[in-house]
Scaffold this motif. Structure first.
Motif, PDB file in Angstrom:
ATOM      1  N   UNK A 177      41.666  30.342  32.200  1.00  0.00           N
ATOM      2  CA  UNK A 177      40.389  29.659  32.301  1.00  0.00           C
ATOM      3  C   UNK A 177      39.995  29.413  33.743  1.00  0.00           C
ATOM      4  N   UNK A 178      38.723  29.020  33.980  1.00  0.00           N
ATOM      5  CA  UNK A 178      38.236  28.804  35.348  1.00  0.00           C
ATOM      6  C   UNK A 178      39.056  27.776  36.122  1.00  0.00           C
ATOM      7  N   UNK A 179      39.481  26.717  35.467  1.00  0.00           N
ATOM      8  CA  UNK A 179      40.282  25.701  36.160  1.00  0.00           C
ATOM      9  C   UNK A 179      41.629  26.268  36.604  1.00  0.00           C
ATOM     10  N   UNK A 180      42.229  27.108  35.767  1.00  0.00           N
ATOM     11  CA  UNK A 180      43.540  27.674  36.087  1.00  0.00           C
ATOM     12  C   UNK A 180      43.468  28.647  37.252  1.00  0.00           C
ATOM     13  N   UNK A 181      42.342  29.353  37.392  1.00  0.00           N
ATOM     14  CA  UNK A 181      42.227  30.341  38.462  1.00  0.00           C
ATOM     15  C   UNK A 181      42.442  29.710  39.839  1.00  0.00           C
ATOM     16  N   UNK A 182      41.983  28.496  40.008  1.00  0.00           N
ATOM     17  CA  UNK A 182      42.114  27.825  41.301  1.00  0.00           C
ATOM     18  C   UNK A 182      43.542  27.390  41.587  1.00  0.00           C
ATOM     19  N   UNK A 183      44.410  27.464  40.601  1.00  0.00           N
ATOM     20  CA  UNK A 183      45.796  27.011  40.771  1.00  0.00           C
ATOM     21  C   UNK A 183      46.764  28.182  40.906  1.00  0.00           C
TER      22      UNK A 183
ATOM     23  N   UNK B 122      45.877  40.764  40.848  1.00  0.00           N
ATOM     24  CA  UNK B 122      45.520  40.878  39.442  1.00  0.00           C
ATOM     25  C   UNK B 122      44.121  41.463  39.276  1.00  0.00           C
ATOM     26  N   UNK B 123      43.205  41.063  40.146  1.00  0.00           N
ATOM     27  CA  UNK B 123      41.850  41.614  40.085  1.00  0.00           C
ATOM     28  C   UNK B 123      41.866  43.119  40.353  1.00  0.00           C
ATOM     29  N   UNK B 124      42.680  43.542  41.314  1.00  0.00           N
ATOM     30  CA  UNK B 124      42.784  44.982  41.589  1.00  0.00           C
ATOM     31  C   UNK B 124      43.408  45.706  40.405  1.00  0.00           C
ATOM     32  N   UNK B 125      44.414  45.067  39.799  1.00  0.00           N
ATOM     33  CA  UNK B 125      45.049  45.683  38.645  1.00  0.00           C
ATOM     34  C   UNK B 125      44.107  45.834  37.467  1.00  0.00           C
ATOM     35  N   UNK B 126      43.252  44.835  37.274  1.00  0.00           N
ATOM     36  CA  UNK B 126      42.316  44.886  36.148  1.00  0.00           C
ATOM     37  C   UNK B 126      41.293  45.998  36.313  1.00  0.00           C
ATOM     38  N   UNK B 127      41.061  46.436  37.546  1.00  0.00           N
ATOM     39  CA  UNK B 127      40.073  47.489  37.807  1.00  0.00           C
ATOM     40  C   UNK B 127      40.668  48.888  37.701  1.00  0.00           C
TER      41      UNK B 127
ATOM     42  N   UNK C 213      55.536  58.134  52.174  1.00  0.00           N
ATOM     43  CA  UNK C 213      55.496  56.736  51.746  1.00  0.00           C
ATOM     44  C   UNK C 213      54.788  56.618  50.382  1.00  0.00           C
ATOM     45  N   UNK C 214      55.491  56.122  49.347  1.00  0.00           N
ATOM     46  CA  UNK C 214      54.873  56.002  48.020  1.00  0.00           C
ATOM     47  C   UNK C 214      54.200  54.652  47.794  1.00  0.00           C
ATOM     48  N   UNK C 215      53.769  53.978  48.870  1.00  0.00           N
ATOM     49  CA  UNK C 215      53.227  52.625  48.732  1.00  0.00           C
ATOM     50  C   UNK C 215      52.040  52.581  47.774  1.00  0.00           C
ATOM     51  N   UNK C 216      51.125  53.525  47.886  1.00  0.00           N
ATOM     52  CA  UNK C 216      49.934  53.479  47.032  1.00  0.00           C
ATOM     53  C   UNK C 216      50.315  53.556  45.553  1.00  0.00           C
ATOM     54  N   UNK C 217      51.240  54.432  45.229  1.00  0.00           N
ATOM     55  CA  UNK C 217      51.672  54.548  43.831  1.00  0.00           C
ATOM     56  C   UNK C 217      52.359  53.267  43.381  1.00  0.00           C
ATOM     57  N   UNK C 218      53.220  52.734  44.237  1.00  0.00           N
ATOM     58  CA  UNK C 218      53.896  51.491  43.879  1.00  0.00           C
ATOM     59  C   UNK C 218      52.882  50.378  43.626  1.00  0.00           C
ATOM     60  N   UNK C 219      51.904  50.237  44.530  1.00  0.00           N
ATOM     61  CA  UNK C 219      50.937  49.148  44.387  1.00  0.00           C
ATOM     62  C   UNK C 219      50.084  49.317  43.130  1.00  0.00           C
ATOM     63  N   UNK C 220      49.779  50.535  42.753  1.00  0.00           N
ATOM     64  CA  UNK C 220      49.051  50.738  41.501  1.00  0.00           C
ATOM     65  C   UNK C 220      49.831  50.150  40.331  1.00  0.00           C
ATOM     66  N   UNK C 221      51.120  50.464  40.266  1.00  0.00           N
ATOM     67  CA  UNK C 221      51.948  49.934  39.182  1.00  0.00           C
ATOM     68  C   UNK C 221      52.114  48.430  39.314  1.00  0.00           C
ATOM     69  N   UNK C 222      52.237  47.957  40.553  1.00  0.00           N
ATOM     70  CA  UNK C 222      52.453  46.520  40.795  1.00  0.00           C
ATOM     71  C   UNK C 222      51.193  45.721  40.456  1.00  0.00           C
TER      72      UNK C 222
ATOM     73  N   UNK D  65      50.886  45.277  36.814  1.00  0.00           N
ATOM     74  CA  UNK D  65      51.758  44.202  36.348  1.00  0.00           C
ATOM     75  C   UNK D  65      51.181  42.829  36.650  1.00  0.00           C
ATOM     76  N   UNK D  66      50.575  42.692  37.826  1.00  0.00           N
ATOM     77  CA  UNK D  66      49.956  41.414  38.188  1.00  0.00           C
ATOM     78  C   UNK D  66      48.827  41.072  37.223  1.00  0.00           C
ATOM     79  N   UNK D  67      48.018  42.060  36.874  1.00  0.00           N
ATOM     80  CA  UNK D  67      46.941  41.820  35.906  1.00  0.00           C
ATOM     81  C   UNK D  67      47.503  41.396  34.556  1.00  0.00           C
ATOM     82  N   UNK D  68      48.606  42.013  34.160  1.00  0.00           N
ATOM     83  CA  UNK D  68      49.237  41.672  32.885  1.00  0.00           C
ATOM     84  C   UNK D  68      49.753  40.235  32.894  1.00  0.00           C
TER      85      UNK D  68
END
Length: 469
Positions: free
Chosen positions: A325-331, A340-345, A304-313, A316-319
């Motif tokens: 801004x803070x207001x947008x995060x809640x939306x 996106x947070x996982x991608x940024x790390x 199962x290549x799920x871990x590799x796929x999720x790394x790439x995914x 992309x979410x972070x991108x």
């Protein structure tokens, strides 16, 4: 709905050619179906009835003069709201996108539909930026399944699948970054093919990079082949676009599967299916064998290549989320925000390691297809579950990939993969059969899908008629 909404695009075009069907009548029937059924399923985020009817009238005049623009002239068609369509906002299900115009451009597939004279009805729903395997978004809400609106239509092209299933136009164009065409096709009992990467050009480029494909959503394999003919071809705005095919995907479509070497893997060696899914797909493999294919139960031999796929995914979410801004995060969809947070790390080394897994998978599948012409699997291990959830209640998973193990591997490998309906569970929910071929063997995948379709009648079964209120 009336009978026009159950006709395929191929049948409509035959009627236009003979002069006994009208693009205006077909378009009005599709618009009536939207007005009647869409309040229950929420497949459309934009409907442009006036422009659609004006385009249908122009198409009708061309057919009367025996000068259609192309092979799709007058076919009512919808577009996923991740793809640009001139003069319509492309909001991607997100409050991060400003709806203010102008919107001057068509995506390549949309431009080709316009050039062939297709009647564009509107934009269909997507989760925010197409990030997951179900269709609900902060901006437009959730899309229900035509067979039971309390269940999900799947995603991320769930709006297009629901629209096609319910007769809101026989054609829709969607995208697939990890199963987003095939998941909703399986859940709604419709037909699709995720083509070889680059065959249908994408512009602007997807934030999920070379995982993302565009493709047709239809109710028949013949319609999928015809629509694929129209939307394929080189476009200089897509750096990875393949050359324009020399022939048509309709050529040889009815040549059958006799003599083909087909690998049947009911679980890829590591997936747990609903028993009714396994039974339906096993029966489908027997249909292909009866049609003359040499079917062998065998697994393709990858883990199962799920871990590799999720790394790439996640990258992309972070991108795609960037640094709002803070207001947008809640939306933002909370799941997309977490991704996106996982991608940024992630580090560059993480990304390259995932890419190495991807390359190894491509190598393994390339060698596998030296022995087997095609691989058939379930499209999904389950049927549709409750709308509004990212994962089914009875299948704990960290992400939507936990219940889509048959789809994302072939985005990593960029192979063509179709889904066709292959039965129903005792609860009356559709089951999908996935047919995978080596890269560039899209015509062969469609040919096998067509052979299965001809030998069965699952695709002819329509969902219950939905009604307003």
């Amino acid at each position: 709905m009336n009978d026009l909404t159950r006709l395929t695009a191929t049948e409509l075009l035959s009627g236009y050619r003979a002069g006994n069907l009208s693009p205006v009548a077909a378009t009005q029937a599709a618009l009536d179906a939207i007005e009647t059924a869409d309040p229950e399923v929420n497949a459309f985020v934009l409907v442009d009835a006036d422009r659609a009817l004006a385009a249908a009238k122009e198409s009708e005049a061309r057919w009367r003069a025996d000068h259609p623009l192309g092979p799709g002239d007058g076919v009512p068609t919808s577009i996923k709201d991740l793809l640009y369509a001139r003069d319509w906002p492309t909001l991607r299900g997100s409050f991060l996108v400003d709806a203010a115009g102008p919107w001057p451009d068509d995506a390549p597939a949309v431009a080709r539909l316009r050039a062939t004279g297709a009647v564009l009805l509107g934009k269909t729903s997507t989760p925010e930026f197409g990030w997951k395997g179900v269709t609900d978004s902060p901006r437009h809400g959730a899309t229900g399944n035509p067979w039971d609106p309390a269940l999900t239509a799947g995603g991320s092209s769930g709006g297009g699948a629901a629209a096609v299933s319910l007769g809101m136009g026989p054609w829709s164009v969607g995208t697939d970054g990890g199963g987003s065409l095939r998941i909703p096709a399986a859940f709604t009992g419709t037909v699709t093919i995720k083509p070889t990467y680059g065959l249908v050009p994408l512009w602007p480029a997807s934030p999920f990079g070379t995982l993302s494909h565009a493709g047709p959503m239809t109710r028949s394999v013949g319609d999928a082949a015809l629509l694929l003919d129209i939307i394929t071809g080189f476009d200089p705005r897509d750096w990875s676009a393949l050359p324009t095919p020399a022939g048509s995907f309709l050529d040889g479509l009815d040549d059958g599967v006799r003599g083909l070497r087909v690998a049947f893997s009911p679980d890829l060696g590591y997936v747990r299916n609903d028993p009714e899914v396994t039974a339906a797909v096993r029966a489908a493999a027997e249909v292909l064998a009866a049609a003359g294919a040499h079917v062998e139960k065998v697994h393709p031999g990858f883990t199962d290549p799920e871990d590799a796929f999720l790394t790439l995914w996640y990258a992309g979410a972070a991108k795609v989320v960037g640094t709002p801004g803070p207001d947008a995060l809640d939306r933002i969809d909370p799941g997309l925000r977490r991704a996106a947070e996982r991608g940024a790390a992630l580090s560059a080394a993480d990304y390259l390691e995932a890419t190495a897994v991807r390359m190894d998978l491509g190598l393994r599948m390339g060698i596998f297809h030296q022995t087997y012409d095609l691989l058939v699997t379930p499209t999904l291990p389950i049927t549709a579950f409750a709308k509004g959830r990212d994962t089914p209640a009875d299948r704990p998973a960290r992400e939507w990939t936990g219940w889509t193990p048959y789809t994302y591997p072939f985005n990593l490998s960029q192979q063509p993969a179709a889904s066709v309906p292959c039965g129903f569970t005792s609860a009356g929910l559709p089951v999908g059969l996935q047919i995978v071929g080596p890269r560039h063997a899209d015509a062969l995948v469609l040919r096998a899908a067509r052979a299965y379709e001809r030998a069965t009648d699952w695709g002819a079964t329509a969902p219950p008629r939905r009604h307003d209120g």
